[in-house]
Design a protein around this motif. Structure first.
Motif, PDB file in Angstrom:
ATOM      1  N   PHE A 100      53.126  30.238  87.168  1.00 52.42           N
ATOM      2  CA  PHE A 100      54.312  29.025  87.575  1.00 52.42           C
ATOM      3  C   PHE A 100      53.973  28.232  88.839  1.00 52.42           C
ATOM      4  N   ASP A 101      53.986  26.934  88.416  1.00 50.74           N
ATOM      5  CA  ASP A 101      53.298  26.804  90.405  1.00 50.74           C
ATOM      6  C   ASP A 101      54.574  25.563  90.659  1.00 50.74           C
ATOM      7  N   PHE A 102      55.744  25.945  90.129  1.00 46.90           N
ATOM      8  CA  PHE A 102      57.487  25.189  90.910  1.00 46.90           C
ATOM      9  C   PHE A 102      57.897  26.581  90.431  1.00 46.90           C
ATOM     10  N   PHE A 103      59.148  26.554  91.087  1.00 46.80           N
ATOM     11  CA  PHE A 103      60.367  27.608  90.707  1.00 46.80           C
ATOM     12  C   PHE A 103      61.721  27.022  91.298  1.00 46.80           C
ATOM     13  N   PHE A 104      63.330  27.044  90.605  1.00 44.71           N
ATOM     14  CA  PHE A 104      64.672  26.457  91.338  1.00 44.71           C
ATOM     15  C   PHE A 104      65.125  27.729  90.939  1.00 44.71           C
ATOM     16  N   ILE A 105      65.727  28.555  91.998  1.00 42.02           N
ATOM     17  CA  ILE A 105      66.322  29.591  91.555  1.00 42.02           C
ATOM     18  C   ILE A 105      68.330  29.033  92.307  1.00 42.02           C
ATOM     19  N   ASP A 106      69.007  29.108  91.445  1.00 40.97           N
ATOM     20  CA  ASP A 106      70.224  28.439  91.952  1.00 40.97           C
ATOM     21  C   ASP A 106      71.072  29.364  90.472  1.00 40.97           C
ATOM     22  N   ALA A 107      71.209  31.010  90.310  1.00 39.72           N
ATOM     23  CA  ALA A 107      72.391  32.023  89.913  1.00 39.72           C
ATOM     24  C   ALA A 107      72.746  32.465  91.152  1.00 39.72           C
ATOM     25  N   GLY A 150      60.375  14.849  87.159  1.00 35.88           N
ATOM     26  CA  GLY A 150      59.824  15.580  87.647  1.00 35.88           C
ATOM     27  C   GLY A 150      58.424  15.416  87.270  1.00 35.88           C
ATOM     28  N   LEU A 151      59.032  15.972  86.192  1.00 41.51           N
ATOM     29  CA  LEU A 151      57.352  16.955  85.654  1.00 41.51           C
ATOM     30  C   LEU A 151      56.785  16.322  85.258  1.00 41.51           C
ATOM     31  N   GLY A 152      56.594  14.817  84.686  1.00 44.34           N
ATOM     32  CA  GLY A 152      55.779  14.003  83.648  1.00 44.34           C
ATOM     33  C   GLY A 152      55.509  14.834  81.743  1.00 44.34           C
ATOM     34  N   ARG A 153      55.201  13.793  81.214  1.00 43.92           N
ATOM     35  CA  ARG A 153      55.212  13.856  79.926  1.00 43.92           C
ATOM     36  C   ARG A 153      54.356  15.727  79.618  1.00 43.92           C
ATOM     37  N   SER A 178      57.418  16.061  91.992  1.00 44.11           N
ATOM     38  CA  SER A 178      56.432  15.034  91.638  1.00 44.11           C
ATOM     39  C   SER A 178      55.683  15.317  92.397  1.00 44.11           C
ATOM     40  N   ILE A 179      56.043  14.968  93.611  1.00 43.35           N
ATOM     41  CA  ILE A 179      55.124  15.520  94.655  1.00 43.35           C
ATOM     42  C   ILE A 179      53.977  16.176  95.134  1.00 43.35           C
ATOM     43  N   SER A 180      54.586  17.631  94.611  1.00 45.19           N
ATOM     44  CA  SER A 180      53.711  18.984  94.219  1.00 45.19           C
ATOM     45  C   SER A 180      53.013  18.487  93.064  1.00 45.19           C
ATOM     46  N   GLY A 181      53.375  17.879  91.674  1.00 43.28           N
ATOM     47  CA  GLY A 181      52.429  17.554  90.684  1.00 43.28           C
ATOM     48  C   GLY A 181      52.056  19.151  89.850  1.00 43.28           C
ATOM     49  N   LEU A 203      63.062  35.614  93.906  1.00 44.20           N
ATOM     50  CA  LEU A 203      62.328  35.595  94.854  1.00 44.20           C
ATOM     51  C   LEU A 203      61.148  36.711  94.464  1.00 44.20           C
ATOM     52  N   ASN A 204      61.226  37.260  94.722  1.00 43.77           N
ATOM     53  CA  ASN A 204      60.264  38.743  94.879  1.00 43.77           C
ATOM     54  C   ASN A 204      59.165  38.429  93.383  1.00 43.77           C
ATOM     55  N   TYR A 205      60.630  38.326  92.503  1.00 42.92           N
ATOM     56  CA  TYR A 205      59.453  37.716  90.498  1.00 42.92           C
ATOM     57  C   TYR A 205      58.592  36.369  91.270  1.00 42.92           C
ATOM     58  N   CYS A 206      59.822  35.824  91.887  1.00 44.94           N
ATOM     59  CA  CYS A 206      58.867  34.323  91.935  1.00 44.94           C
ATOM     60  C   CYS A 206      57.846  34.484  92.337  1.00 44.94           C
ATOM     61  N   VAL A 207      58.109  34.837  93.569  1.00 48.50           N
ATOM     62  CA  VAL A 207      56.251  35.035  94.668  1.00 48.50           C
ATOM     63  C   VAL A 207      54.705  35.976  93.844  1.00 48.50           C
ATOM     64  N   LYS A 208      56.001  36.910  92.688  1.00 48.04           N
ATOM     65  CA  LYS A 208      55.194  37.844  91.924  1.00 48.04           C
ATOM     66  C   LYS A 208      53.749  36.709  90.424  1.00 48.04           C
ATOM     67  N   LEU A 209      55.183  35.821  89.930  1.00 48.83           N
ATOM     68  CA  LEU A 209      54.971  34.514  89.368  1.00 48.83           C
ATOM     69  C   LEU A 209      54.262  33.378  89.948  1.00 48.83           C
ATOM     70  N   ALA A 210      53.677  33.194  90.713  1.00 48.30           N
ATOM     71  CA  ALA A 210      53.523  31.990  91.210  1.00 48.30           C
ATOM     72  C   ALA A 210      51.871  32.238  91.562  1.00 48.30           C
ATOM     73  N   GLN A 211      51.675  30.370  90.663  1.00 47.35           N
ATOM     74  CA  GLN A 211      49.982  30.502  91.168  1.00 47.35           C
ATOM     75  C   GLN A 211      50.218  29.931  93.227  1.00 47.35           C
ATOM     76  N   ASN A 212      48.795  30.393  93.511  1.00 50.13           N
ATOM     77  CA  ASN A 212      48.728  29.839  94.745  1.00 50.13           C
ATOM     78  C   ASN A 212      49.087  28.781  95.289  1.00 50.13           C
ATOM     79  N   GLY A 213      49.420  28.532  96.044  1.00 55.42           N
ATOM     80  CA  GLY A 213      50.726  27.496  96.491  1.00 55.42           C
ATOM     81  C   GLY A 213      51.355  26.718  95.642  1.00 55.42           C
ATOM     82  N   ALA A 214      52.260  27.687  94.309  1.00 53.37           N
ATOM     83  CA  ALA A 214      53.464  26.805  94.257  1.00 53.37           C
ATOM     84  C   ALA A 214      54.525  26.503  95.405  1.00 53.37           C
ATOM     85  N   LEU A 215      55.959  26.082  94.960  1.00 53.85           N
ATOM     86  CA  LEU A 215      56.670  25.849  95.404  1.00 53.85           C
ATOM     87  C   LEU A 215      58.213  26.942  95.221  1.00 53.85           C
ATOM     88  N   ILE A 216      58.883  27.567  96.202  1.00 54.56           N
ATOM     89  CA  ILE A 216      60.084  28.315  95.013  1.00 54.56           C
ATOM     90  C   ILE A 216      60.877  27.505  96.217  1.00 54.56           C
TER      91      ILE A 216
END
Ligand SMILES: C[S@@+](CC[C@H](N)C(=O)[O-])C[C@H]1O[C@@H](n2cnc3c(N)ncnc32)[C@H](O)[C@@H]1O
Length: 212
Positions: free
Chosen positions: A127-134, A73-76, A49-52, A143-156
């Protein structure tokens, strides 16, 4: 860690019938009780939510506990994509997200996450937010895939990085993930495209911001 988390959860966690029902459904289906802690879930909702963030990718769905927290946190207008190895877990998670009112905002990709991630890269998804829990053995690849798939400023955000505190306590009996997590935390801390911090909530979370 156990006592500190018990204290945090007891003071900051409010009754949540939807999430409690998810935990019941996981037990009833004979699955392991390895959802994120209540405070971790609350932190996930707040961070999204905070990161939008509007395009969230989760790796490891289980019964949908963290999925609901992320979706809250996403909104509709936000979307959650969740990767899960086991089809019946993804089905239960989808069912639980639908009950929580997020059925039309989530899609599941079933199979080994590394294959799903390769597919997402091929489709040029972002994507602009990632949650790794597997599976912890693949955290570094995730982590490396998430960096590839991330927009600038995304959170992992990555869970279980303290391995029950054993990464910080040489006198403790190591778990099967202690060494992985020690190496992983070093990788995250020194990654040239990440600015990171570790929070000792639940089993420990790294929170990284991607610079591209
Ligand atoms: C700790 S649980 C996830 C808990 C969930 N994030 C929550 O808090 O509600 C880990 C999940 O990762 C899944 N998993 C394990 N190995 C996987 C793989 N190679 N690809 C995709 N999912 C995997 C497991 O089936 C399990 O559901």
């Amino acid at each position: 860690m156990k006592e500190i988390n018990k204290y945090i959860d007891s003071v900051f966690y409010n009754q949540d019938p939807i999430l409690e029902e998810v935990l019941r459904s996981i037990k009833e289906n004979g699955m392991r009780s390895i959802s994120v802690s209540p405070s971790t879930g609350k932190l996930l909702s707040m961070l999204v939510s905070i990161s939008g963030a509007k395009h969230v990718l989760e790796i490891g769905a289980l019964g949908g506990y963290s999925g609901i927290c992320l979706a809250r946190g996403l909104g509709r207008d936000g979307k959650l994509t969740s990767l899960e190895l086991v089809e019946r877990y993804a089905d239960l998670a989808h069912n639980n997200l639908a009950k929580a009112g997020f059925g039309d905002q989530v899609s599941y990709m079933v199979g080994p996450a590394l294959e799903s991630l390769e597919q997402l890269v091929g489709e040029e998804k972002q994507f602009d937010f990632f949650f790794i829990d597997a599976d912890k053995e693949n955290y570094e690849s995730y982590l490396n895939y998430c960096v590839k798939l991330a927009q600038n400023g995304a959170l992992i955000v990555c869970d279980n990085v303290l391995a029950r505190g054993t990464v910080a306590d040489d006198s403790a009996e190591p778990t099967k993930h202690t060494e992985f997590m020690k190496r992983f935390n070093q990788t995250v801390a020194n990654h040239p495209q990440l600015e990171s911090v570790l929070m000792p909530i639940g089993d420990g979370l790294t929170i990284s911001r991607v610079r591209k």
